[in-house]
Write an enzyme that holds these catalytic residues in place. Sequence first.
Site, PDB file in Angstrom:
ATOM      1  CE  LYS A 134      21.932 -10.566  38.364  1.00 28.21           C
ATOM      2  NZ  LYS A 134      21.953 -10.943  39.793  1.00 28.21           N
ATOM      3  CB  SER A 209      18.540 -10.080  40.900  1.00 22.74           C
ATOM      4  OG  SER A 209      19.881 -10.337  41.263  1.00 22.74           O
ATOM      5  CB  SER A 233      20.584 -12.691  43.217  1.00 23.00           C
ATOM      6  OG  SER A 233      19.761 -11.744  43.849  1.00 23.00           O
TER       7      SER A 233
END
EC number: 3.5.1.4
Length: 560
Positions: A134, A209, A233
């Site tokens: 990420k 996210s 997330s």
Amino acid sequence: MGDPTSTSWQALVADKRRRQAQTIPKEWLISTPSDTELTVTDVPATCGLLTEKELLITSSDVDHLLKKLASAEWSSVEVTTAFYKRAIVAHQLVNCLTEIFVDRALARAKELDEHLQSTGKVIGPLHGLPISCKDQLRIKGLETTMGYVSWIGKYADKNSALVDILYECGANPFVQTNIPQTLMWPETFNNVFGRTLNPHNRTLTSGGSSGGEGTLVALRGSPLGIGSDVGGSVRIPSVFCGVYGLRPSYGRVPYAGALNSMEGQDSVPSVFGPICNSIAGVKIFMKAVIDSKPWLKDPLAVRKKWDAEAYGLEEHGHGEKLVFGIVWNNGQTVPHPPVIRALEMTKAALLAAGHQVVDWVPHRHAEISKVVNDIWSAGCVEDYHSVTNLTGEPLIDTMLAEGEVLPTTFRPESDASSSTFQLWQLQKAKLKIRQECLEMWEETAKTTGTGRPVDAIISPAAPYAAPPHGKNTDASYTTVFNGLDYPSCVFPVTRVDPVKDAKKPPHQFLSSMDETNYNLYDPNTFFNAPVGLQLSGRTLEEEAVIAMTEIVDAALRAQK
């Protein structure tokens, strides 16, 4: 890039996108399907870019890949190349990547191959495995924008602690993935890279996210990805994209050196966790990271070795005749028909496997979610603006597709900040509820018939399958476990079926949110969307949560 204030934010974005496009090998570009083709999960295998062997490699799970790599039957170079090509295809379909560094990753792969050839030994437990990260994890020499225009040109001068551990374990970080601006959205869209789509139905959200990770892993463009989770997330994109994802307890996986929003907010810390196509891969990642003694690199990492006894479920009857509590709704929102069906399927599978399933009545779940949201709100708006004001980029206030209007936003209002004393009261309230939940869980030992409390909780990870873009406005089913600090693992169960999941007549609505959620549902809107659930255990019980998720996963497979 120089002083970002001297250049318009739009010009910074244009330059960043141009530079990103230049990192994609031209021979890996494909003819992409039209926007009307909603499901694109088959495109990587049918586009003609990958060879038969590359398709075999990228369809393999982490445990199989590691065996092939350790035996040198598959080289790290060919495995990295295969996943890189598939990741680039995935990016062209759903816009999931941020940083692309092919030459660097292939050079690392070559070094790994040479080491194995010359010594006959692997570097570590993740030898040769490509891993996606990420766009929070700093990798030395690469940009990490975290979706902020203001952070374009922010090159890392050293690795995050977790990235160092990956390298020490023999892994090969090879791409970074898209996130929402500020991270604090359960969807994925920002001003720098744009929107990430769901590969199962591109009119639906990928979640967030860690949406870039969820979609990339779902398209098998990465065998294992690392997401982060402060309110869902890791779990939300995992459940929306039909893959596995673990939210560990605070401090079990190191966070030091990574970028983040709301830094300094340490009452509900964000945690890193794996996203994978198999539960075996989740275990392999967690054991490798924990065995590396992350507490020697991060002062907030918990000094707790991998617990083989916990993984063997010694405190849970060694995995025999487990008792699962099942949450049918959280007292606020009744899940859509496909989610209810997934709960029913899981209950039936567990009963057939000889386990016990009891109804679990949520304790103050709405209050926990509100307390967590209020803690975030204490200073988040000032935090966001401290970054966006550097370039004047707009603070995103909706995830809706262009042209759509929705009267609600997921973000807190600008006047939501709290005084220090008010924040202390919120933290005090959170601790009080955690104490109550601990006592309530312990009390269940009187009713299970096993002499021990309920072993784990199974619940929805969202009240719906992946909704259309901008419509994911309820993260309460995941946020509750961030507040309680219960490790939670998402597992896939089924898909939306327009016949089996027909809309039901209206029920007695639990809240205005419940009515809004009911009105959102039409099985055709959710065409082909994966449906999954989450399994939650006690704080710092990651090993047992993984083992029990394996049991649930096996029970579901036995019913198919």
